[in-house]
Design a protein around this motif. Structure first.
Motif, PDB file in Angstrom:
ATOM      1  N   ARG A 100       0.852  -1.194   0.000  1.00 60.02           N
ATOM      2  CA  ARG A 100       0.000   0.000   0.000  1.00 60.02           C
ATOM      3  C   ARG A 100       0.880   1.233   0.000  1.00 60.02           C
ATOM      4  O   ARG A 100       1.837   1.331   0.758  1.00 60.02           O
ATOM      5  CB  ARG A 100      -0.885   0.009   1.234  1.00 60.02           C
ATOM      6  CG  ARG A 100      -1.729   1.251   1.341  1.00 60.02           C
ATOM      7  CD  ARG A 100      -2.457   1.287   2.675  1.00 60.02           C
ATOM      8  NE  ARG A 100      -3.102   2.563   2.833  1.00 60.02           N
ATOM      9  CZ  ARG A 100      -2.625   3.549   3.590  1.00 60.02           C
ATOM     10  NH1 ARG A 100      -1.521   3.414   4.249  1.00 60.02           N
ATOM     11  NH2 ARG A 100      -3.281   4.682   3.677  1.00 60.02           N
ATOM     12  N   ASP A 135      -2.045   6.431  -1.829  1.00 57.46           N
ATOM     13  CA  ASP A 135      -3.278   6.426  -2.617  1.00 57.46           C
ATOM     14  C   ASP A 135      -3.579   5.126  -3.351  1.00 57.46           C
ATOM     15  O   ASP A 135      -4.663   4.966  -3.893  1.00 57.46           O
ATOM     16  CB  ASP A 135      -3.224   7.551  -3.654  1.00 57.46           C
ATOM     17  CG  ASP A 135      -3.147   8.916  -3.010  1.00 57.46           C
ATOM     18  OD1 ASP A 135      -3.830   9.130  -1.999  1.00 57.46           O
ATOM     19  OD2 ASP A 135      -2.392   9.765  -3.517  1.00 57.46           O
ATOM     20  N   PHE A 136      -2.601   4.204  -3.395  1.00 63.66           N
ATOM     21  CA  PHE A 136      -2.763   3.033  -4.255  1.00 63.66           C
ATOM     22  C   PHE A 136      -2.422   1.732  -3.548  1.00 63.66           C
ATOM     23  O   PHE A 136      -1.639   1.700  -2.601  1.00 63.66           O
ATOM     24  CB  PHE A 136      -1.867   3.161  -5.499  1.00 63.66           C
ATOM     25  CG  PHE A 136      -2.179   4.370  -6.326  1.00 63.66           C
ATOM     26  CD1 PHE A 136      -3.276   4.397  -7.166  1.00 63.66           C
ATOM     27  CD2 PHE A 136      -1.373   5.497  -6.245  1.00 63.66           C
ATOM     28  CE1 PHE A 136      -3.572   5.521  -7.914  1.00 63.66           C
ATOM     29  CE2 PHE A 136      -1.664   6.631  -6.994  1.00 63.66           C
ATOM     30  CZ  PHE A 136      -2.766   6.639  -7.827  1.00 63.66           C
ATOM     31  N   ALA A 157      -4.491  -0.424  -8.022  1.00 64.06           N
ATOM     32  CA  ALA A 157      -5.867  -0.015  -7.721  1.00 64.06           C
ATOM     33  C   ALA A 157      -5.830   1.107  -6.688  1.00 64.06           C
ATOM     34  O   ALA A 157      -4.855   1.267  -5.965  1.00 64.06           O
ATOM     35  CB  ALA A 157      -6.663  -1.197  -7.181  1.00 64.06           C
ATOM     36  N   ARG A 158      -6.891   1.881  -6.627  1.00 64.98           N
ATOM     37  CA  ARG A 158      -6.999   2.908  -5.580  1.00 64.98           C
ATOM     38  C   ARG A 158      -7.157   2.218  -4.231  1.00 64.98           C
ATOM     39  O   ARG A 158      -7.804   1.184  -4.129  1.00 64.98           O
ATOM     40  CB  ARG A 158      -8.195   3.805  -5.829  1.00 64.98           C
ATOM     41  CG  ARG A 158      -8.047   4.629  -7.081  1.00 64.98           C
ATOM     42  CD  ARG A 158      -8.728   5.971  -6.951  1.00 64.98           C
ATOM     43  NE  ARG A 158      -8.675   6.686  -8.203  1.00 64.98           N
ATOM     44  CZ  ARG A 158      -7.634   7.406  -8.613  1.00 64.98           C
ATOM     45  NH1 ARG A 158      -6.583   7.517  -7.844  1.00 64.98           N
ATOM     46  NH2 ARG A 158      -7.656   8.016  -9.772  1.00 64.98           N
ATOM     47  N   SER A 159      -6.570   2.799  -3.206  1.00 60.42           N
ATOM     48  CA  SER A 159      -6.706   2.221  -1.863  1.00 60.42           C
ATOM     49  C   SER A 159      -7.925   2.838  -1.192  1.00 60.42           C
ATOM     50  O   SER A 159      -7.820   3.742  -0.377  1.00 60.42           O
ATOM     51  CB  SER A 159      -5.436   2.433  -1.037  1.00 60.42           C
ATOM     52  OG  SER A 159      -5.171   3.792  -0.858  1.00 60.42           O
ATOM     53  N   ALA A 160      -9.084   2.350  -1.569  1.00 64.52           N
ATOM     54  CA  ALA A 160     -10.353   2.842  -1.040  1.00 64.52           C
ATOM     55  C   ALA A 160     -11.139   1.665  -0.460  1.00 64.52           C
ATOM     56  O   ALA A 160     -11.550   0.779  -1.202  1.00 64.52           O
ATOM     57  CB  ALA A 160     -11.157   3.525  -2.138  1.00 64.52           C
ATOM     58  N   LEU A 172      -6.992   0.023 -11.692  1.00 66.89           N
ATOM     59  CA  LEU A 172      -6.758   1.111 -12.636  1.00 66.89           C
ATOM     60  C   LEU A 172      -5.970   0.610 -13.833  1.00 66.89           C
ATOM     61  O   LEU A 172      -6.185   1.043 -14.964  1.00 66.89           O
ATOM     62  CB  LEU A 172      -6.003   2.251 -11.955  1.00 66.89           C
ATOM     63  CG  LEU A 172      -6.698   2.876 -10.757  1.00 66.89           C
ATOM     64  CD1 LEU A 172      -5.778   3.849 -10.052  1.00 66.89           C
ATOM     65  CD2 LEU A 172      -7.983   3.568 -11.204  1.00 66.89           C
TER      66      LEU A 172
END
Length: 171
Positions: free
Chosen positions: A109, A112-113, A126-129, A136
């Motif tokens: 991690r 943001d990603f 990928a986005r870290s959400a 992505l």
């Protein structure tokens, strides 16, 4: 000096999951064992570890967890490899991917990603959400199996497969 101890025997003698520390809680798993959290506390100069929560719908076998805010992201070996998000406070399952994603994945991690290196040499960015997983971009970064976590240094990404070490530059 040993401060506290909790028996946690996995199905195999190999238990390669690195514990994840979340505040006063340690989150663990192992082959055939549920995702489990222990609350660590000290009372009257005596340390103790008590189970905080357990989620038998999620496990980790070889894939490491990462913490994003108050959520845990990893891959479960259940359903032939399934990514998941779990609430770090309660252990509740927040989201699971479709089955058959990979045998395992090494996850790193950044702010943001998520960089998710699957064992087949595919790197997913990928986005870290918490709560979902929207790749992505996906790259093939190795020609043979990848089990080690990728290492990120600045705009460089190091990937180790069975016999080589590759350096990738990120733009």
């Amino acid at each position: 000096q040993l401060l506290w101890r909790v028996p946690f025997e996995a199905r195999s003698i190999t238990n390669s999951i690195t514990p994840l520390v979340y505040g006063q809680t340690v989150i663990v798993s192992g082959q055939g064992k549920p995702l489990t959290a222990f609350k660590i506390s000290k009372q009257n100069d005596q340390w103790s570890a008590e189970m905080a929560w357990e989620n038998d719908q999620l496990q980790m076998s070889f894939s490491n967890p990462v913490l994003v805010r108050d959520a845990v992201f990893s891959m479960s070996p259940l359903n032939s490899g399934q990514f998941f998000w779990a609430d770090a406070k309660t252990g509740a399952t927040m989201w699971r991917s479709a089955p058959r994603q990979a045998g395992n994945a090494a996850i790193v991690r950044t702010t943001d990603f998520l960089f998710v290196l699957k064992d087949d040499g595919q790197l997913i960015v990928a986005r870290s959400a918490p709560g979902g997983f929207e790749p992505l971009k996906t790259y093939t970064v190795a020609d043979s199996a990848t089990w080690a976590a990728p290492a990120i240094s600045g705009n460089r990404l190091f990937v180790k497969d069975i016999s080589t070490l590759a350096l990738w530059t990120l733009n």
